[in-house]
Design an enzyme around this catalytic site. Sequence first.
Site, PDB file in Angstrom:
ATOM      1  N   SER A 184      53.413  92.349  43.134  1.00 59.37           N
ATOM      2  CA  SER A 184      53.785  92.525  41.730  1.00 59.37           C
ATOM      3  C   SER A 184      53.956  93.991  41.396  1.00 59.37           C
ATOM      4  O   SER A 184      53.316  94.865  42.008  1.00 59.37           O
ATOM      5  CB  SER A 184      52.682  91.925  40.835  1.00 59.37           C
ATOM      6  OG  SER A 184      52.854  92.303  39.489  1.00 59.37           O
ATOM      7  N   TYR A 211      44.442  91.401  37.889  1.00 59.23           N
ATOM      8  CA  TYR A 211      45.631  90.795  38.498  1.00 59.23           C
ATOM      9  C   TYR A 211      46.310  91.803  39.431  1.00 59.23           C
ATOM     10  O   TYR A 211      46.611  91.496  40.591  1.00 59.23           O
ATOM     11  CB  TYR A 211      46.601  90.337  37.413  1.00 59.23           C
ATOM     12  CG  TYR A 211      47.934  89.893  37.959  1.00 59.23           C
ATOM     13  CD1 TYR A 211      48.036  88.762  38.764  1.00 59.23           C
ATOM     14  CD2 TYR A 211      49.104  90.615  37.679  1.00 59.23           C
ATOM     15  CE1 TYR A 211      49.249  88.351  39.283  1.00 59.23           C
ATOM     16  CE2 TYR A 211      50.318  90.210  38.189  1.00 59.23           C
ATOM     17  CZ  TYR A 211      50.397  89.082  38.986  1.00 59.23           C
ATOM     18  OH  TYR A 211      51.602  88.686  39.510  1.00 59.23           O
TER      19      TYR A 211
END
Length: 345
Positions: free
Chosen positions: A131, A156
């Site tokens: 990501s 995350y």
Amino acid sequence: MAAVEPVLVTGAAGFIGFHLARRLLRDGRPVVGLDNINAYYDPKLKEARLAELAKLPGFEFVKGDLADRAAMEKLFAAHRFPFVVHLAAQAGVRHSLSDPHAYVEANLVGFANILEGCRHHGCRHLLYASSSSVYGANTHVPFSVHDNVDHPLSLYGASKKANELMAHAYAHLFKLPATGLRFFTVYGPWGRPDMAMWLFTAAILAGKPIKLFNNGNMRRDFTYIDDVTEAMMRLIERPPAPAQPGAAPDPGTSAAPWRVYNIGNNQPVELMDVVGLLEQAIGKKAARELLPMQPGDVPATYADVDDLMREVGFRPATPIAEGIARFIAWYKEYHRIEKPAGTSP
């Protein structure tokens, strides 16, 4: 004639996983799709995606949880996948503030099970989702895979950086070819309801204010889903070659068969401009609610995709206005929203 080898796509009921699985199937490639269909967002959307995949020959769906070690061992032993595209994860920066254990289970424990399955059952290339969140506090733009990314701003983002490190260890120890994909704000038809494009559209249509964090002073490298899928298709059967070892290893490559790529549009857009394009495509003005920056968020993302273009000859480039128009058309069709009389399709 030899049978065409199947591809395992984890997260096949998710946004990116669905699009990749559909593209593979349409190209005549058998797909085994894994998903646990959790309730992070409406499972009905995930089931609708699976229903679309089920219409195509060569699709097999397996409902299972990444963190279930025994189930993962059984799946890999039964199929011995030559290619694995691991897209399943607990997504979302803000949700990681309230439910950190979900990220540990899915993104760390689950990824370890994927790595073990690949290691023991002859996987020739593992392609996995990272990501843009790994860039965290990095302020050097455009974000480059050759920059250090040691300061994540959310759990995350930290879990995705951990995935890259775990994959590198397996590439080094067991010669497992592994490629990480740092996705930048992917949007388009069949998208996720927790992301800005969907949230803004739903609010505008309902006459509710859209929430603009950092008072709307945000820039995002919005990347259209078809571009993302094309990049992955070009990479699946291109396992990374080891780079020449050096005194100071490059963060984006390795002497092991491992590397990472940015999958971004290379065209950051002001969030206020995105709102304007949504208003234009929907035909309705948005009410705005200006809010402070959220913990774990960053004001701007911007992908350097030179490595991707050099390696596979492709640079994501769908204009944001075109992508938004396609998304709105799909959104209205999916929700059976009628077009006003006298409007063009």
